[in-house]
Design a protein around this motif. Structure first.
Motif, short mmCIF file in Angstrom:
data_model
loop_
_atom_site.label_atom_id
_atom_site.label_comp_id
_atom_site.label_asym_id
_atom_site.label_seq_id
_atom_site.Cartn_x
_atom_site.Cartn_y
_atom_site.Cartn_z
N PRO A 33 0.53 -11.92 -1.61
CA PRO A 33 2.03 -10.54 -1.33
C PRO A 33 2.47 -9.50 -1.43
N ALA A 34 2.64 -8.74 -0.33
CA ALA A 34 2.19 -7.83 0.28
C ALA A 34 3.89 -7.46 0.34
N TYR A 35 3.39 -5.32 -0.67
CA TYR A 35 4.28 -5.48 -1.67
C TYR A 35 5.28 -4.14 -0.31
N GLY A 36 5.31 -4.58 1.00
CA GLY A 36 5.40 -3.15 1.79
C GLY A 36 4.29 -3.40 3.20
N TRP A 37 4.67 -2.63 3.71
CA TRP A 37 3.50 -2.20 5.38
C TRP A 37 3.21 -0.86 4.93
N ILE A 38 2.07 -0.94 6.70
CA ILE A 38 1.64 0.34 6.53
C ILE A 38 1.89 0.75 8.04
N SER A 39 3.43 1.37 8.93
CA SER A 39 3.46 1.23 9.69
C SER A 39 3.40 2.32 10.71
N GLN A 40 2.25 3.53 9.95
CA GLN A 40 1.24 4.18 10.77
C GLN A 40 0.09 4.90 10.45
N LEU A 41 -0.67 5.47 10.87
CA LEU A 41 -1.62 6.57 9.79
C LEU A 41 -1.55 7.33 10.26
N ALA A 42 -2.11 8.34 10.10
CA ALA A 42 -2.26 10.10 10.47
C ALA A 42 -3.38 11.15 9.35
N ALA A 43 -4.12 11.48 10.34
CA ALA A 43 -5.47 12.27 9.87
C ALA A 43 -5.47 13.39 9.45
N GLN A 44 -5.33 14.26 8.51
CA GLN A 44 -5.12 15.68 8.84
C GLN A 44 -6.24 15.99 8.29
N ALA A 45 -6.42 17.66 8.37
CA ALA A 45 -7.76 18.37 7.59
C ALA A 45 -8.76 17.35 6.47
N GLY A 46 -9.17 16.52 7.42
CA GLY A 46 -10.40 15.69 6.80
C GLY A 46 -9.56 14.31 5.84
N ASN A 47 -8.24 14.29 5.77
CA ASN A 47 -7.98 13.62 5.35
C ASN A 47 -6.74 11.63 6.17
N LEU A 48 -6.84 10.85 4.98
CA LEU A 48 -5.79 9.93 6.17
C LEU A 48 -5.19 9.79 5.18
N TYR A 49 -4.22 9.03 6.05
CA TYR A 49 -2.98 9.16 4.98
C TYR A 49 -2.39 7.70 5.97
N ALA A 50 -1.51 7.20 5.22
CA ALA A 50 -0.75 5.80 5.59
C ALA A 50 0.69 6.75 5.14
N THR A 51 1.78 5.54 6.32
CA THR A 51 3.11 5.74 5.82
C THR A 51 3.97 4.20 5.83
N ASN A 104 9.11 -3.12 -0.71
CA ASN A 104 10.19 -3.23 -2.22
C ASN A 104 10.27 -2.84 -3.35
N THR A 105 11.53 -2.85 -3.93
CA THR A 105 12.24 -1.29 -4.43
C THR A 105 11.06 -1.60 -6.08
N ASP A 106 11.07 -3.08 -6.20
CA ASP A 106 10.55 -2.94 -7.70
C ASP A 106 9.12 -2.20 -7.20
N PHE A 107 8.33 -2.63 -7.21
CA PHE A 107 7.35 -1.90 -6.66
C PHE A 107 7.30 -0.49 -6.14
N ALA A 108 7.80 0.33 -6.04
CA ALA A 108 7.90 1.61 -5.29
C ALA A 108 8.58 2.28 -6.55
N GLU A 109 9.16 1.79 -7.59
CA GLU A 109 9.52 2.54 -8.71
C GLU A 109 8.23 2.18 -9.62
N THR A 110 7.36 1.94 -9.78
CA THR A 110 6.67 1.35 -10.12
C THR A 110 5.60 2.58 -9.95
N VAL A 111 5.17 3.06 -8.11
CA VAL A 111 4.92 3.50 -8.17
C VAL A 111 5.40 5.02 -8.52
N LYS A 112 5.97 5.00 -8.22
CA LYS A 112 7.06 6.45 -8.18
C LYS A 112 6.98 7.05 -10.14
N ALA A 113 7.15 5.90 -10.92
CA ALA A 113 6.72 5.91 -12.72
C ALA A 113 4.99 6.27 -13.01
#
Length: 94
Positions: free
Chosen positions: A53-71, A76-85
């Motif tokens: 299963p997927a707990y979400g999806w990546i809507s876009q990628l962005a490159a900034q100052a030598g780093n790659l970020y995924a949005t 999934n709400t429960d997954f988001a809470e475990t990440v925040k924790a």
């Protein structure tokens, strides 16, 4: 969720031991080429099999100052809470 840092430019070692150098231009090209309409990357735990299963999806990628970020989107709400924790300390692009 806010964008997640998933990769940085420089020398990287793959799981098979191969070393590859990624430049800032490589990351910019990756972000520019990402099209979720063609293939939307799943947000997963670990490196699972295709049918896990997927707990979400990546809507876009962005490159900034030598780093790659995924949005993330549709997270999934429960997954988001475990990440925040702080349950998951690392993120990677696969």
């Amino acid at each position: 969720m806010q964008p997640i840092h998933i990769f940085k430019a420089g020398k990287q070692t793959a799981s098979n031991g191969t070393t590859i150098v990624f430049t800032e231009a490589d990351l910019a090209a990756t972000a520019s080429a990402y099209d979720p309409a063609v293939h939307e990357a799943p947000l997963v735990i670990g490196h699972p099999e295709q049918e896990d299963p997927a707990y979400g999806w990546i809507s876009q990628l962005a490159a900034q100052a030598g780093n790659l970020y995924a949005t993330p989107s549709q997270v999934n709400t429960d997954f988001a809470e475990t990440v925040k924790a702080g349950v998951y300390k690392k993120a990677s692009a696969s």
